[in-house]
Design a protein around this motif. Structure first.
Motif, PDB file in Angstrom:
ATOM      1  N   LEU A 132      -3.906   9.385 -13.352  1.00  0.00           N
ATOM      2  CA  LEU A 132      -4.515   8.061 -13.231  1.00  0.00           C
ATOM      3  C   LEU A 132      -3.853   7.060 -14.172  1.00  0.00           C
ATOM      4  O   LEU A 132      -3.664   5.887 -13.819  1.00  0.00           O
ATOM      5  CB  LEU A 132      -6.020   8.138 -13.513  1.00  0.00           C
ATOM      6  N   PRO A 176       0.809  -1.223   0.000  1.00  0.00           N
ATOM      7  CA  PRO A 176       0.000   0.000   0.000  1.00  0.00           C
ATOM      8  C   PRO A 176       0.838   1.267   0.000  1.00  0.00           C
ATOM      9  O   PRO A 176       0.510   2.239  -0.688  1.00  0.00           O
ATOM     10  CB  PRO A 176      -0.804  -0.128   1.299  1.00  0.00           C
ATOM     11  N   THR A 218      -5.195  -1.165  -0.766  1.00  0.00           N
ATOM     12  CA  THR A 218      -4.528   0.083  -0.433  1.00  0.00           C
ATOM     13  C   THR A 218      -5.532   1.178  -0.099  1.00  0.00           C
ATOM     14  O   THR A 218      -5.374   1.916   0.879  1.00  0.00           O
ATOM     15  CB  THR A 218      -3.641   0.510  -1.617  1.00  0.00           C
ATOM     16  N   ARG A 240      -4.480  -4.988  -9.329  1.00  0.00           N
ATOM     17  CA  ARG A 240      -5.829  -4.464  -9.063  1.00  0.00           C
ATOM     18  C   ARG A 240      -6.248  -4.751  -7.631  1.00  0.00           C
ATOM     19  O   ARG A 240      -6.781  -3.889  -6.935  1.00  0.00           O
ATOM     20  CB  ARG A 240      -6.833  -5.093 -10.021  1.00  0.00           C
ATOM     21  N   LEU A 300      -9.099  12.117  -5.847  1.00  0.00           N
ATOM     22  CA  LEU A 300      -8.184  11.395  -6.736  1.00  0.00           C
ATOM     23  C   LEU A 300      -8.097   9.923  -6.319  1.00  0.00           C
ATOM     24  O   LEU A 300      -8.162   9.010  -7.153  1.00  0.00           O
ATOM     25  CB  LEU A 300      -6.798  12.046  -6.672  1.00  0.00           C
ATOM     26  N   MET A 301      -7.964   9.684  -5.011  1.00  0.00           N
ATOM     27  CA  MET A 301      -7.901   8.303  -4.511  1.00  0.00           C
ATOM     28  C   MET A 301      -9.205   7.554  -4.817  1.00  0.00           C
ATOM     29  O   MET A 301      -9.190   6.365  -5.136  1.00  0.00           O
ATOM     30  CB  MET A 301      -7.656   8.295  -2.992  1.00  0.00           C
ATOM     31  N   VAL A 338     -12.176   4.114 -16.357  1.00  0.00           N
ATOM     32  CA  VAL A 338     -11.847   4.853 -15.127  1.00  0.00           C
ATOM     33  C   VAL A 338     -11.121   6.151 -15.478  1.00  0.00           C
ATOM     34  O   VAL A 338     -11.419   7.221 -14.943  1.00  0.00           O
ATOM     35  CB  VAL A 338     -10.980   3.984 -14.182  1.00  0.00           C
ATOM     36  N   PRO A 396      -0.665  10.243  -1.004  1.00  0.00           N
ATOM     37  CA  PRO A 396       0.370  10.606  -1.984  1.00  0.00           C
ATOM     38  C   PRO A 396       0.758  12.075  -1.839  1.00  0.00           C
ATOM     39  O   PRO A 396       0.048  12.861  -1.211  1.00  0.00           O
ATOM     40  CB  PRO A 396      -0.340  10.384  -3.312  1.00  0.00           C
ATOM     41  N   GLY A 425     -11.311   2.972  -8.594  1.00  0.00           N
ATOM     42  CA  GLY A 425     -12.044   2.343  -9.689  1.00  0.00           C
ATOM     43  C   GLY A 425     -11.261   1.229 -10.373  1.00  0.00           C
ATOM     44  O   GLY A 425     -11.837   0.348 -11.000  1.00  0.00           O
ATOM     45  N   PHE A 426      -9.915   1.256 -10.234  1.00  0.00           N
ATOM     46  CA  PHE A 426      -9.097   0.190 -10.830  1.00  0.00           C
ATOM     47  C   PHE A 426      -9.201  -1.115 -10.049  1.00  0.00           C
ATOM     48  O   PHE A 426      -8.826  -2.172 -10.538  1.00  0.00           O
ATOM     49  CB  PHE A 426      -7.617   0.591 -10.876  1.00  0.00           C
ATOM     50  N   ALA A 427      -9.646  -1.021  -8.795  1.00  0.00           N
ATOM     51  CA  ALA A 427      -9.720  -2.230  -7.964  1.00  0.00           C
ATOM     52  C   ALA A 427     -10.823  -3.130  -8.502  1.00  0.00           C
ATOM     53  O   ALA A 427     -11.809  -2.656  -9.043  1.00  0.00           O
ATOM     54  CB  ALA A 427      -9.989  -1.851  -6.515  1.00  0.00           C
ATOM     55  N   PRO A 428     -10.659  -4.411  -8.347  1.00  0.00           N
ATOM     56  CA  PRO A 428     -11.634  -5.330  -8.927  1.00  0.00           C
ATOM     57  C   PRO A 428     -12.879  -5.450  -8.054  1.00  0.00           C
ATOM     58  O   PRO A 428     -12.797  -5.382  -6.840  1.00  0.00           O
ATOM     59  CB  PRO A 428     -10.883  -6.657  -8.931  1.00  0.00           C
ATOM     60  N   ARG A 435     -11.797  -1.662 -18.494  1.00  0.00           N
ATOM     61  CA  ARG A 435     -11.977  -1.086 -17.158  1.00  0.00           C
ATOM     62  C   ARG A 435     -11.044   0.097 -16.934  1.00  0.00           C
ATOM     63  O   ARG A 435     -11.457   1.162 -16.490  1.00  0.00           O
ATOM     64  CB  ARG A 435     -11.725  -2.150 -16.084  1.00  0.00           C
ATOM     65  N   MET A 485     -11.214   8.074  -7.351  1.00  0.00           N
ATOM     66  CA  MET A 485     -11.215   7.697  -8.777  1.00  0.00           C
ATOM     67  C   MET A 485     -10.273   6.518  -9.012  1.00  0.00           C
ATOM     68  O   MET A 485     -10.599   5.582  -9.744  1.00  0.00           O
ATOM     69  CB  MET A 485     -10.788   8.891  -9.634  1.00  0.00           C
ATOM     70  N   TRP A 486      -9.128   6.597  -8.352  1.00  0.00           N
ATOM     71  CA  TRP A 486      -8.124   5.527  -8.505  1.00  0.00           C
ATOM     72  C   TRP A 486      -8.692   4.183  -8.041  1.00  0.00           C
ATOM     73  O   TRP A 486      -8.392   3.139  -8.614  1.00  0.00           O
ATOM     74  CB  TRP A 486      -6.884   5.914  -7.692  1.00  0.00           C
ATOM     75  N   ASP A 523       3.270  10.157  -6.464  1.00  0.00           N
ATOM     76  CA  ASP A 523       4.240  11.240  -6.280  1.00  0.00           C
ATOM     77  C   ASP A 523       4.919  11.619  -7.593  1.00  0.00           C
ATOM     78  O   ASP A 523       5.452  12.722  -7.724  1.00  0.00           O
ATOM     79  CB  ASP A 523       5.311  10.840  -5.245  1.00  0.00           C
ATOM     80  N   ILE A 560      -4.480  -2.488  -5.266  1.00  0.00           N
ATOM     81  CA  ILE A 560      -5.040  -1.132  -5.250  1.00  0.00           C
ATOM     82  C   ILE A 560      -6.268  -1.086  -4.328  1.00  0.00           C
ATOM     83  O   ILE A 560      -6.436  -0.163  -3.530  1.00  0.00           O
ATOM     84  CB  ILE A 560      -5.381  -0.667  -6.680  1.00  0.00           C
ATOM     85  N   LEU A 585       2.279   1.798  -3.507  1.00  0.00           N
ATOM     86  CA  LEU A 585       1.253   2.131  -4.501  1.00  0.00           C
ATOM     87  C   LEU A 585       0.760   3.554  -4.330  1.00  0.00           C
ATOM     88  O   LEU A 585       0.624   4.300  -5.299  1.00  0.00           O
ATOM     89  CB  LEU A 585       0.086   1.138  -4.400  1.00  0.00           C
ATOM     90  N   VAL A 586       0.460   3.931  -3.089  1.00  0.00           N
ATOM     91  CA  VAL A 586      -0.032   5.297  -2.864  1.00  0.00           C
ATOM     92  C   VAL A 586       0.993   6.309  -3.365  1.00  0.00           C
ATOM     93  O   VAL A 586       0.658   7.294  -4.027  1.00  0.00           O
ATOM     94  CB  VAL A 586      -0.343   5.513  -1.365  1.00  0.00           C
ATOM     95  N   HIS A 587       2.261   6.046  -3.051  1.00  0.00           N
ATOM     96  CA  HIS A 587       3.281   7.021  -3.447  1.00  0.00           C
ATOM     97  C   HIS A 587       3.682   6.894  -4.914  1.00  0.00           C
ATOM     98  O   HIS A 587       4.528   7.658  -5.388  1.00  0.00           O
ATOM     99  CB  HIS A 587       4.481   6.943  -2.501  1.00  0.00           C
TER     100      HIS A 587
END
Lengths: 415, 450
Positions: free
Chosen positions: A405, A351, B264, B258, B236-237, A392, B224, B242-245, A388, B239-240, A359, B261, A354-356
């Protein structure tokens, strides 16, 4: 899986080169041409030019600290020999050496120059050079290793990590190798070196510190020195097996099967030509197979270089944004977390990492072209975008957010 | 893959290091579509499946190992308790931490590195002079010291020894960690914050077949760093995410990403509710993040254990460099000071919150150091001494000090306590867990908890 030819070309370019390789992806008509473009060594790389600092104060000046990064990033993004970039990175990871302990950026730059020069040459030469490389001598305590106080750090790692792998040597071999490697020092610039007539920053052999006695290393007995020990280790068939398997995995993404491993190891052992090994791996059907494509986790450095190559980010001169993004996830060249090198695989998918990943947006200009997901992805060498992912990204109205994104889409976290 | 090739380096898509696991693709190929529960690589995330008791197979260095992953709750009850592990990476010098100062052999072996005036505990051993908090708490019966901890046939490599400690499986290559297996069989996937690592990244000790592991570095939690013109990070998180299954497939690496994410996004929301969350300045915060140190890490640990949903396990690593081949005296002094100060601050926060009865701290390190001084520091050794700290501890000395005269052929001490006995004592005594299942064997336990 039904990957497009463009996706396969992009795969080849990313694995043999570094980043997303827009020139190869746009220029190559097919996979074979992509391979030959990536392996082309006809144009020389601008040489690294480390400037020796005159004292410890200068050694840690901002200019000294930035110089190696500035040079390396410039080549990673746009250097003329793409395979040299892949291999220089691979060997840095393999012979992991960290500025955290070496402390003198100049010595990291010198090691980089050595690795780069030999990255596409002979592994025997490379290993021999690394064994007495000043930064390595400091990093794995070679400079502490003297006849009356043998330090086993390098003697162990040279076999465990660099050549044979665990289980292929004994503790007695560690001691024998360590004794063979004893006697080297790296004088720091300053009055002491001057008084003793030593050249600062150069690996220097001091005979009185060397253990000249008889040793038995891997079954070979003699009064071995550093090169002697390297020769003994290279004579072990396992060395070629171990190193060729690791390079195969770097390029293909999986380990070779036993037959393949034996075959590529035999090629490698013949004259230790790294490029001959690369060419054999690149010609193997597995290299462009469905199993190889998107089978590796893309490293933060690969993601960053790709963004710099394709999205007008601030990279060539090592932009602050990119450097900070790498620092955040602790994936900074010249600073591997430990002697085993940089994290790989799913360790890059925690996690925190991924979050960073976001950056990297710090490196992008505020105004970005108003492009749809498929167009941004294509710039990043991703052609087979899943529905998908596309939906998004296209749901975002702001072009910057769409780009943010895309560089954090699942497709850009794999390679 | 065969043994001769490279037993240490794991298959594709696992990090280099000591905890090989099967490559994702081969794993799927080997088991077919019936597989429900899988481990992803050797570190970090796990992804969940539909059947909580699935059989998994792992491959490493040619070995095939099958194991049944017990369903959540099978290996121990919910306890409301937290174990905080502090790993001292690089090999802490047990002899200069818990000092056998009354032994002339100690002084002979250590020479100038010997500690002449430790904090005397009982006339026989003393603590490093920097460990004043631990000495005080030893006096009040809240510190257990276990001496002579090690494992059989010690390998002096950091990575091999770390693998042994992380996995809890000496002599074999474990694909999961001892704490990961504990979480697998207790929490499962119910709580993504049941196992939290504080430090530079996930730890193999917490790698399970299905349990999550979240890692953070500091009080900023998980967010981030983005340019000022992105004004809403939360959006933003979102929207992001949305990539998760919505439905996990798990056929290819892309699916793992996926799933990662999705985990996370959930974990970040929960963590940030407990910690300070991201810095609320509108200046860019580039360059502020620093390498985790123990004080920062233990501040995060205190916030987590005193928060509304305390983790079962908090694992603190990546601070200090205990590999003191050279310059040991000063370097070890600094790290002992850091340890003691961080523990003092941690327990102050825990006691202020009235949480002292549900928090246990233990230290680990992959090995001790060689008794003989090498002129500048000490080389890789074997047995070490470790601490358990907290109100629930039955204070005192456990184990047996290893002999300083009967050394092995490399001049190292012979361990007297199997490290897994210490782990098992904690798992049974603190968590009422089924340690025999977690280690695959019955182990002697020590009465470390009151």
């Amino acid at each position: 899986m039904d990957y497009s030819e463009r996706e396969r070309i992009s795969h080849v370019a990313r694995r043999l080169g570094f980043g997303v390789e827009p020139e190869i992806v746009e220029g190559a008509a097919d996979v074979d041409e992509a391979i030959s473009m990536a392996l082309d060594l006809s144009t020389p790389t601008p040489p690294p030019e480390p400037v020796a600092p005159s004292d410890m104060g200068e050694a840690r000046s901002p200019e000294q600290r930035e110089a190696p990064y500035r040079y390396w990033f410039t080549q990673l993004v746009g250097g003329p020999r793409r395979i040299e970039e892949r291999l220089t990175w691979f060997w840095h990871d393999h012979f992991a050496t960290g500025i955290q302990k070496v402390k003198v950026p100049y010595l990291m730059f010198v090691q980089h120059a050595t690795i780069r020069k030999l990255a596409t040459g002979s592994f025997a030469d490379l290993l021999g050079a690394i064994a007495i490389d000043p930064a390595m001598l400091i990093y794995l305590d070679g400079v502490q290793n003297a006849v009356d106080r043998i330090n086993e750090n390098f003697g162990r790692e040279v076999m465990e990590l660099f050549t044979l792998g665990r289980g292929n040597y004994t503790e007695a071999d560690v001691v024998a190798a360590s004794r063979a490697f004893s006697g080297w020092v790296v004088p720091r610039a300053g009055p002491r070196a001057q008084r003793r007539g030593l050249t600062p920053w150069e690996a220097t052999f001091v005979p009185t510190r060397h253990d000249g006695g008889t040793k038995t290393l891997l079954g070979v007995t003699g009064d071995l020195d550093a090169q002697g020990a390297i020769d003994v280790i290279l004579d072990q068939p396992q060395t070629a097996v171990f190193v060729s398997a690791k390079l195969y995995r770097e390029l293909v993404g999986t380990y070779p099967d036993l037959d393949t491993n034996e075959r590529i190891a035999a090629t490698f052992r013949r004259d230790w030509s790294i490029m001959a090994l690369v060419e054999e791996i690149a010609a193997h059907p597995a290299f462009v197979s469905d199993e190889a494509i998107r089978a590796k986790v893309r490293t933060p450095l690969e993601r960053a270089v790709g963004v710099a190559q394709s999205l007008e980010a601030d990279a060539p001169a090592l932009g602050r944004g990119i450097f900070q993004a790498l620092r955040a996830v602790q994936f900074v060249p010249f600073a591997p977390p430990n002697v085993a090198g940089f994290p790989k695989g799913s360790r890059l998918l925690g996690p925190y990492q991924l979050v960073h990943g976001f950056d990297l947006t710090m490196a992008l200009p505020e105004r970005l072209p108003d492009l749809a997901a498929a167009e941004i992805a294509a710039r990043l060498g991703i052609f087979d975008l899943t529905d998908r992912t596309r939906s998004v990204i296209d749901a975002a109205t702001d072009p910057f957010v769409r780009t943010a994104l895309t560089i954090n889409a699942p497709e850009y976290f794999v390679t | 893959m065969t043994e001769h090739m490279n037993p240490e380096t794991p298959p594709a898509e696992t990090p280099d290091g000591a905890c090989p696991a099967i490559s994702r693709r081969r794993f799927i190929a080997a088991l077919g579509a019936s597989v429900a529960t899988v481990a992803v690589g050797a570190y970090g995330i796990s992804v969940w499946g539909k059947d909580p008791g699935a059989t998994t197979t792992t491959t490493s260095g040619g070995l095939q190992v099958s194991a049944t992953v017990p369903p959540p709750g099978a290996l121990g009850p919910a306890t409301g308790r937290t174990l905080v592990v502090i790993e001292m990476g690089g090999g802490n010098d047990g002899l200069n931490t818990v000092v056998p100062f009354s032994s002339s052999h100690y002084h002979d072996l250590r020479g100038d590195l010997a500690i002449d005036e430790p904090l005397d505990l009982d006339g026989e051993i003393g603590l490093h002079p920097a460990l004043t908090f631990l000495a005080e708490r030893y006096g009040t019966g809240e510190v257990a010291i276990v001496e002579g901890i090690g494992y059989p046939d010690p390998d002096l490599s950091h990575f091999a020894s770390m693998a042994v400690w992380w996995s809890g499986l000496p002599g074999s290559v474990g694909a999961t960690g001892w704490l990961g297996r504990y979480l697998d069989g207790t929490v499962g996937t119910e709580d993504p914050l049941a196992g939290v690592t504080i430090g530079p990244g996930p730890t193999p000790a917490l790698l399970g077949e299905r349990a999550f592991q979240v890692s953070v570095q500091d009080m900023s939690g998980l967010a981030p760093r983005v340019p000022g013109w992105i004004d809403d990070t939360d959006e933003l998180m979102a929207m992001w995410s949305g990539f998760a299954p919505s439905d996990f497939d798990g056929a290819v690496l892309l699916d793992d990403v996926r799933a990662a994410i999705g985990t996370t996004v959930d974990a970040a929301a929960q963590l940030n509710a407990v910690l300070d969350g991201p810095p609320a300045d509108d200046e860019n915060t580039t360059g502020r993040r620093r390498r985790s140190d123990l004080g920062t890490s233990m501040e995060v640990a205190a916030a987590l254990v005193t928060g509304p949903n305390p983790p079962r396990v908090v694992y603190v690593h990546g601070w200090g460099d205990f590999d003191t081949h050279e310059g040991q005296a000063a370097r070890h002094q600094d790290m002992m000071e850091a340890l003691d100060e961080a523990l003092r601050e941690f327990f102050t926060a825990v006691e202020d919150a009235g949480a002292e009865d549900r928090v246990l701290v233990m230290t680990t390190s992959e090995f001790g150091r060689r008794p003989a001084f090498n002129g500048s520091g000490t080389d890789h050794g074997t047995a070490g001494a470790h601490f358990l700290v907290g109100a629930p501890v039955a204070g005192g000395r456990y184990g047996e000090p290893p002999s300083l005269t009967d050394l092995d052929r490399r001049g190292n001490m012979v361990h007297t306590v199997d490290y897994r006995s210490v782990f098992a004592s904690v798992l049974t005594g603190w968590f009422d867990a089924d340690a025999a299942s977690i280690f695959g064997t019955d182990l002697e336990t020590l009465p470390l908890l009151g």
